[in-house]
Design a protein around this motif. Structure first.
Motif, mmCIF file in Angstrom:
data_model
loop_
_atom_site.group_PDB
_atom_site.id
_atom_site.type_symbol
_atom_site.label_atom_id
_atom_site.label_comp_id
_atom_site.label_asym_id
_atom_site.label_seq_id
_atom_site.Cartn_x
_atom_site.Cartn_y
_atom_site.Cartn_z
ATOM 1 N N HIS A 55 0.830 -1.210 0.000
ATOM 2 C CA HIS A 55 0.000 0.000 0.000
ATOM 3 C C HIS A 55 0.868 1.266 0.000
ATOM 4 C CE1 HIS A 55 -3.329 -2.663 0.897
ATOM 5 N NE2 HIS A 55 -2.668 -3.121 1.944
ATOM 6 N N GLU A 57 0.642 3.887 -1.764
ATOM 7 C CA GLU A 57 -0.185 5.099 -1.861
ATOM 8 C C GLU A 57 -0.631 5.558 -0.473
ATOM 9 O OE1 GLU A 57 -0.981 2.208 -3.438
ATOM 10 O OE2 GLU A 57 -0.727 2.634 -5.575
ATOM 11 N N GLN A 58 -1.024 4.601 0.366
ATOM 12 C CA GLN A 58 -1.440 4.937 1.728
ATOM 13 C C GLN A 58 -0.245 5.416 2.557
ATOM 14 O OE1 GLN A 58 -3.537 1.625 3.428
ATOM 15 N NE2 GLN A 58 -5.173 1.691 1.891
ATOM 16 N N TRP A 60 2.284 7.080 1.350
ATOM 17 C CA TRP A 60 2.499 8.459 0.896
ATOM 18 C C TRP A 60 1.486 9.395 1.552
ATOM 19 C CZ3 TRP A 60 -0.217 12.192 -1.856
ATOM 20 C CH2 TRP A 60 0.533 13.244 -2.387
ATOM 21 N N ASP A 61 0.266 8.924 1.744
ATOM 22 C CA ASP A 61 -0.786 9.741 2.354
ATOM 23 C C ASP A 61 -0.448 10.178 3.775
ATOM 24 O OD1 ASP A 61 -2.423 9.679 0.096
ATOM 25 O OD2 ASP A 61 -3.630 7.998 0.836
ATOM 26 N N VAL A 62 0.350 9.396 4.484
ATOM 27 C CA VAL A 62 0.650 9.725 5.890
ATOM 28 C C VAL A 62 2.009 10.401 6.046
ATOM 29 C CG1 VAL A 62 -0.857 7.932 6.832
ATOM 30 C CG2 VAL A 62 1.546 7.396 6.386
ATOM 31 N N THR A 63 2.464 11.071 4.987
ATOM 32 C CA THR A 63 3.705 11.836 5.056
ATOM 33 C C THR A 63 3.381 13.316 5.232
ATOM 34 O OG1 THR A 63 3.802 12.075 2.643
ATOM 35 C CG2 THR A 63 4.943 10.170 3.604
ATOM 36 N N THR A 64 4.409 14.101 5.515
ATOM 37 C CA THR A 64 4.214 15.538 5.705
ATOM 38 C C THR A 64 3.907 16.224 4.374
ATOM 39 O OG1 THR A 64 6.548 16.066 5.359
ATOM 40 C CG2 THR A 64 5.861 15.587 7.641
ATOM 41 N N ALA A 65 3.361 17.402 4.468
ATOM 42 C CA ALA A 65 3.084 18.194 3.270
ATOM 43 C C ALA A 65 4.377 18.476 2.513
ATOM 44 C CB ALA A 65 2.382 19.496 3.655
ATOM 45 N N LYS A 68 5.306 15.438 0.487
ATOM 46 C CA LYS A 68 4.429 15.341 -0.685
ATOM 47 C C LYS A 68 4.804 16.362 -1.747
ATOM 48 C CE LYS A 68 0.657 13.443 1.964
ATOM 49 N NZ LYS A 68 -0.297 13.811 2.978
ATOM 50 N N ARG A 73 2.982 11.585 -5.506
ATOM 51 C CA ARG A 73 2.507 10.229 -5.229
ATOM 52 C C ARG A 73 3.012 9.231 -6.268
ATOM 53 N NH1 ARG A 73 -2.783 7.993 -2.996
ATOM 54 N NH2 ARG A 73 -3.041 10.118 -2.303
ATOM 55 N N LYS A 133 4.921 12.745 11.458
ATOM 56 C CA LYS A 133 4.773 12.017 10.193
ATOM 57 C C LYS A 133 6.146 11.823 9.562
ATOM 58 C CE LYS A 133 0.219 13.908 9.069
ATOM 59 N NZ LYS A 133 -0.572 14.570 8.030
#
Length: 143
Positions: A55, A57-58, A60-65, A68, A73, A133
């Motif tokens: 996962h 993608e998930q 990546w979702d829980v990383t800092t701005a 990102k 992604r 994060k």
């Protein structure tokens, strides 16, 4: 000395004291740049677990701005998919303090079962909107 001068000095003294107390409180309550070792390791472990379970993608979702912004992604997912070391088990090795943008940060080092260092994954934890994060993830280079 008149009564009004005494009152004026007292008011100035109270204002100075209040400003000092607020300044000290602001410094004391300012969030740190490093989590506790256990809190940071938990963040890093969760991130790696998401990747290893397929996962990215998930993860990546829980990383800092900032993470990102630096790595989109699609590029992150592509990098993860071609990093063979992430398919195997990774073991926690150590924590160290590193400097990022002139601030101390916690870096967590994980190593693959080959134990050669070629599969090292380095994760730096950062504070993003009050939550710890993953801020930097250095994957091993292609083997």
């Amino acid at each position: 000395m008149s009564v009004s001068n005494s009152k004026a000095r007292l008011i100035v003294l109270v204002v100075v004291l209040i400003a000092g107390v607020l300044g000290v409180a602001a410094l004391w309550l300012k969030p740190g740049t490093q989590p506790s070792e256990d809190a940071g390791r938990q963040v890093a472990d969760s991130f790696l677990k998401l990747i290893q379970e397929g996962h990215p993608e998930q993860a990546w979702d829980v990383t800092t701005a900032e993470f990102k912004s630096a790595q989109g992604r699609e590029s992150f997912v592509a990098a993860v998919k071609k990093t063979e070391a992430l398919r195997g088990e990774l073991h926690f090795v150590s924590t160290q303090t590193v400097t990022v943008q002139e601030q101390p940060r916690s870096e967590y080092l994980f190593r693959g079962a080959d134990n050669t260092g070629k599969s090292n994954v380095r994760i730096v934890i950062g504070l993003d909107q009050g939550t710890w994060k993953v801020d930097i993830c250095v994957l091993p280079t292609a083997l």
